[in-house]
Design an enzyme around this catalytic site. Structure first.
Site, mmCIF file in Angstrom:
data_model
loop_
_atom_site.group_PDB
_atom_site.id
_atom_site.type_symbol
_atom_site.label_atom_id
_atom_site.label_comp_id
_atom_site.label_asym_id
_atom_site.label_seq_id
_atom_site.Cartn_x
_atom_site.Cartn_y
_atom_site.Cartn_z
ATOM 1 N N ASP A 192 0.989 -1.121 -0.229
ATOM 2 C CA ASP A 192 0.077 -0.024 0.003
ATOM 3 C C ASP A 192 0.957 1.181 -0.047
ATOM 4 O O ASP A 192 2.263 0.970 0.078
ATOM 5 C CB ASP A 192 -0.946 -0.144 1.228
ATOM 6 C CG ASP A 192 -2.210 0.500 0.898
ATOM 7 O OD1 ASP A 192 -2.037 1.622 0.166
ATOM 8 O OD2 ASP A 192 -3.200 0.452 1.733
ATOM 9 N N ASP A 198 -3.727 7.209 -3.548
ATOM 10 C CA ASP A 198 -5.145 7.629 -3.797
ATOM 11 C C ASP A 198 -5.585 8.802 -2.806
ATOM 12 O O ASP A 198 -4.822 8.867 -1.658
ATOM 13 C CB ASP A 198 -6.312 6.672 -3.780
ATOM 14 C CG ASP A 198 -5.838 5.494 -2.595
ATOM 15 O OD1 ASP A 198 -4.740 5.280 -2.239
ATOM 16 O OD2 ASP A 198 -6.834 5.090 -2.138
HETATM 17 N N1 GUN Z 1 -6.456 0.831 3.167
HETATM 18 C C1 GUN Z 1 -7.760 1.038 3.379
HETATM 19 N N2 GUN Z 1 -8.567 1.732 2.942
HETATM 20 C C2 GUN Z 1 -7.467 2.371 1.986
HETATM 21 C C3 GUN Z 1 -7.743 3.266 0.853
HETATM 22 O O1 GUN Z 1 -8.723 3.658 0.763
HETATM 23 N N3 GUN Z 1 -6.782 3.290 0.249
HETATM 24 C C4 GUN Z 1 -5.621 2.920 0.259
HETATM 25 N N4 GUN Z 1 -4.553 3.226 -0.443
HETATM 26 N N5 GUN Z 1 -5.313 1.858 1.085
HETATM 27 C C5 GUN Z 1 -6.268 1.650 1.988
#
Ligand code: GUN
Length: 713
Positions: A104, A139
């Site tokens: 992420d 995002d």
């Molecule tokens: N982890 C939990 N929700 C989100 C999200 O909306 N975007 C991102 N990039 N990671 C997340």
């Protein structure tokens, strides 16, 4: 412990491709191809914090058969020691995991802590440079409590950042394209459209996570969660896996999967363990409150709850985390198996009884299926029904929600749209029906329990339509062996619950029979003697069954069905069921004994093909004619290069399909044709026409027989 071999990298040309192996409505068994092996979906990416490893990633790979995990690139980027090591040796070495590493981007940190310092390009470049398999662009997290304008801005800014993120990802890094949109159906659908459409310099997004849903899950707002999912799915390309960002409680797996989720991720296994809680497929249990384990696992068999309570906290946490991961993995295996057996909806239905909020959400989904609206949720609901094979082998328990199962709804809607009264009667007369005979109070197989009554009713009045009253509604007698209608499990009483008059009128109305008088008959004991002259009626009933199944399940006009059956003969099994059907002496159809559907022979495919007109439209072409109730058997049109292979009996692969009739149903027979409409082969469709338009890996049609085997192509 035996170690699991390292994964096999995908072929370069398969990088980032997703294939659908099997499906049950919107639920699918898939495979995402990466440089570190495949993600076998539906699956969960356990969240691994590079600084705190409750379970070692290597153990996850070896012992728990975790194909991929997710970690946070922002956390690594911020810590010099981690980032330096990862840049030099790669992220797989840093966390010691041979499988698929997903990362992420820091968006979630910005939601929790406010802003993050990292740049949009910088974080993608970092993920690329440390050798991540599937990274995530930065995002903008759209919180459910934000104003519509703020959510619009979250969707817009995310979309603006998409092209540069894809460019910076380069050739090797696959990217997640998150879908924001808060609680607004239209914005989720818009986000799905724009993020799905970005083509990228090298490729588009590989996976689409649904973002901004953690606050909903924390508050158990599952109805909103499913509404968001259905809205986003209405526009997202069907060849990309859908990931529910931050969702990982096993309780939510069956329903989410039934609605089309492929990937989950969660730290729940570790966080719950830290808080002394155990995951089970039906909820969460506190270690403090139990004397015995309510849900076992290989880890917990080693201990009693008392012994685990007495452990030092780190050790206790590890035991509970291992159990939680094991439960997570086994519930996902159960879901995959349920997809393979056509039972994912039943599993979702069962689990819905485990929590009030989930039950409420489940009932809301049923309403959407029963009466789809004309917004994005309705689009997904309709697709879900129409992509579900209406017939399936095996029994089903009679429970309250059975009538709203997607395959039952699909069969009912096909009956209502395509079933027609017979064109002529057993005595050779034509003309309108005079009455409806409702057979009630008898158990399947109705050909054994009720045929004598059916025959005597038809003898008495040839212009009778015979229908059977089943616990899930009326079906024409011609469909008496269609499963699950003939295979509802329950006590004997379920077959003796007559419908009230209003229900009968409502059900007859669906078949367009409500203007006719009806009588209700309970068949008595089967007489020993065959009724005189019954063979001619039985032959007529057999013909009706073939005409009706071809029309209802396969879209063939009853006029053509009657042509096929006008001089039909059949071979019967020892149990007196039709097994082979001959038209003018040629074997054309074998009724499917396990589910009541129709199986074609090559000659049968040729015959049905002779009734079809122009080839299907190519993908992207707009259909401008009227919608037909009987559009003919569904066809798949393939590219020239594939013709010699498919014509010899090889399967049709995704990517070789030029067009397909939109009424194609996965699991049902279809014809394969060339661009001029000539028959090449016939088989069973694996995916929907829409999926064939997008997918470029995996099977599209499982071929039963090629039509060009003897030709010299
Ligand atoms: N982890 C939990 N929700 C989100 C999200 O909306 N975007 C991102 N990039 N990671 C997340």
């Amino acid at each position: 412990m035996s170690t699991r071999p390292d994964p096999v990298p995908c072929r370069p040309q398969d990088l980032g491709k997703f294939e659908i192996l099997q499906r049950d409505g919107s639920a699918r068994i898939g495979r995402l191809h990466t440089k570190h092996g495949m993600l076998n979906t539906p699956m969960l990416l356990p969240v691994v914090n590079p600084n705190i490893r409750t379970i070692e990633p290597r153990e996850m790979w070896d012992k728990y058969r975790v194909d991929g995990l997710i970690t946070n690139s922002y956390v690594m980027w911020k810590h010099n020691d981690l980032s330096e090591y990862a840049l030099e040796h790669g992220v797989h070495k840093l966390i010691d995991f041979p499988g698929v590493v997903v990362t992420d981007s820091g968006t979630f940190q910005s939601y929790v802590y406010g802003d993050v310092e990292v740049g949009v390009e910088e974080i993608v470049e970092f993920q690329r440079d440390i050798g991540v398999d599937v990274g995530t662009m930065l995002d903008v997290f759209g919180r459910p409590d934000m104003s519509r304008d703020q959510i619009i801005s979250a969707v817009d800014i995310t979309a603006e950042r998409a092209p540069i993120s894809l460019e910076k990802a380069g050739e090797g890094l696959l990217l997640n394209g998150p879908i924001q949109g808060g609680l607004h159906d239209d914005l989720r659908a818009l986000a799905g459209q724009v993020m799905g459409d970005v083509s990228g310099v090298h490729r588009g997004f590989t996976v689409h996570p649904i973002g901004g849903i953690v606050p909903l899950m924390e508050n158990q707002k599952y109805r909103e969660l499913f509404q968001i999912l259905l809205s986003a799915k209405s526009t997202l390309p069907p060849n990309r896996p859908i990931h529910l960002f931050g969702c990982g409680h096993p309780l939510l797996f069956p329903m989410s999967i039934a609605l089309g989720v492929d990937i989950f991720d969660s730290a729940a296994y570790a966080l719950f363990a830290r808080g002394g809680r155990l995951l089970t497929p039906t909820g969460t249990v506190r270690l403090e409150e139990i004397q015995e384990w309510p849900h076992q696992s290989s880890e917990l068999f080693n201990w009693t709850p008392e012994e685990v309570r007495g452990m030092e906290s780190k050790e206790r946490e590890k035991v509970l985390a291992r159990h939680n991961l094991e439960v997570t993995q086994s519930e996902l295996a159960r879901c995959r198996e349920a997809i393979r057996n056509g039972k994912i909806w039943q599993l979702a239905e069962e689990r819905s009884h485990s929590s009030g909020q989930l039950r409420e959400a489940f009932l809301w989904v049923l309403e959407q299926l029963d009466e789809p609206d004309d917004g994005p949720v309705g689009v997904s609901a309709m697709r879900m029904i129409s992509s579900t094979n209406p017939v399936r082998s095996g029994g089903e328990n009679l429970v309250d929600d059975i009538e709203e199962r997607p395959h039952i709804l699909h069969f009912k809607s096909l009956l209502s749209m395509r079933w027609r009264i017979p064109g002529s009667w057993w005595d050779g007369s034509s003309g309108p029906p005079k009455r409806v005979v409702i057979i009630e109070g008898s158990k399947p197989p109705w050909r054994d329990s009720s045929l004598h009554t059916v025959i005597s009713s038809l003898k008495e009045e040839p212009n009778s339509i015979v229908v059977i009253s089943t616990p899930i509604g009326l079906i024409p007698y011609s469909m008496e062996d269609v499963s699950p209608w003939c295979h509802i499990d329950g006590s004997d009483e379920i077959w003796d619950l007559p419908l009230d008059e209003d229900e009968i009128v409502e059900e007859l109305d669906e078949l367009d029979l409500s203007d006719l008088p009806f009588i209700r008959i309970s068949p008595g004991p089967v007489p020993e003697e065959k009724i005189e002259g019954s063979q001619i009626i039985r032959d007529w009933l057999d013909k009706c069954s073939i005409v009706d199944k071809l029309s209802v399940l396969n879209g063939l006009s009853p006029t053509y069905g009657c042509k096929i059956t006008s001089d039909m003969t059949s071979r019967r099994s020892k149990t007196d069921r039709m097994v082979n059907l001959y038209s003018k002496g040629v074997h054309v159809i074998s009724p499917r004994l396990n589910d009541g559907g129709i199986s074609l022979t090559l000659e049968g495919a040729r015959l049905l093909h002779s009734y079809s007109s122009k080839p299907p439209l190519s993908f992207g072409e707009e259909y401008s004619g009227e919608e037909l109730d009987h559009p003919g058997i569904a066809r798949v049109m393939i590219i020239d290069d594939a013709i010699p292979f498919v014509g010899q009996g090889r399967n049709v692969m995704q990517g070789y399909v030029l067009g397909a009739d939109p009424h194609l149903i996965p699991g049902q027979p279809c014809l394969v044709v060339d661009s001029k409409g000539n028959l090449v082969a016939h088989g069973l469709a694996i995916t929907t026409a829409r999926e064939m338009a997008y997918l470029n890996k995996g099977l599209a049609v499982r071929i039963r027989d090629g039509a060009l085997k003897d030709s010299d192509i």
